[in-house]
Design an enzyme around this catalytic site. Structure first.
Site, PDB file in Angstrom:
ATOM      1  N   TYR A  26       0.862  -1.366  -0.085  1.00 15.55           N
ATOM      2  CA  TYR A  26       0.026  -0.118  -0.092  1.00 15.55           C
ATOM      3  C   TYR A  26       0.629   1.238  -0.166  1.00 15.55           C
ATOM      4  CZ  TYR A  26      -3.744  -3.455   1.150  1.00 15.55           C
ATOM      5  OH  TYR A  26      -4.474  -4.308   1.152  1.00 15.55           O
ATOM      6  N   HIS A  85      -8.949   1.607  -5.611  1.00 14.64           N
ATOM      7  CA  HIS A  85      -8.158   0.719  -4.799  1.00 14.64           C
ATOM      8  C   HIS A  85      -6.638   1.127  -5.122  1.00 14.64           C
ATOM      9  CE1 HIS A  85     -10.966  -2.312  -3.832  1.00 14.64           C
ATOM     10  NE2 HIS A  85     -11.629  -2.154  -4.917  1.00 14.64           N
TER      11      HIS A  85
END
Length: 151
Positions: free
Chosen positions: A25, A102
């Site tokens: 991430y 996302h």
């Protein structure tokens, strides 16, 4: 003239950005993402409502509230992408354009992440471009709103 309001909603565990699995991430925090969204919205002459929750019902309530107050929804549903029919139903009930974001490319990850219920409500999906996906989603939402206003 009032700036169009775009809801930017974030689902579970996104409050842990920068700490949780930075190899997937990245190191940006949710506060960094919010600043990116604020700066992008200002350039695009949009107002945003930026929120995060770990509670599915709260996220659904926020989505339902958008029907009367927002022009569109940008949502990173995180883990609820793959599990929440209720979130899908709430998004469909708004009759608003939805863009799903996302940070990681969910299609390069575990097989259970490849399917998103939320995608069925989304006009488009941005995944795998890191936190830059949020600014891209805001630009795309602006284009959708302008197209809608021209009709």
């Amino acid at each position: 003239m009032e700036r169009p309001l775009i809801a930017v909603f974030n689902g579970p565990n996104l409050n842990m950005l920068g700490q949780r699995q930075p190899e997937i991430y990245g190191r940006a925090t949710l506060d960094d993402v919010e600043q990116i969204c604020i700066q992008t919205a200002d350039k695009l002459d949009l107002a945003i409502d930026f929120r995060q929750t770990n509670i599915e019902g709260e996220l659904i309530s926020w989505v339902q509230e958008c029907r009367k107050r927002a022009r569109g929804i940008i949502i990173n549903p995180a883990g609820y992408s793959h599990t929440s029919v209720a979130l899908l139903d709430a998004l469909l009930a708004t009759d608003l354009p939805v863009i799903e974001v996302h940070i990681s490319n969910i299609h390069r990850r575990e097989p259970f992440r490849h399917m998103s219920y939320v995608s069925r409500a989304a006009v488009g999906v941005i995944c795998g471009l890191g936190v830059a996906g949020y600014s891209l989603a805001l630009q795309a939402m602006t284009d959708l709103i302008l197209d809608e206003d021209d009709q």
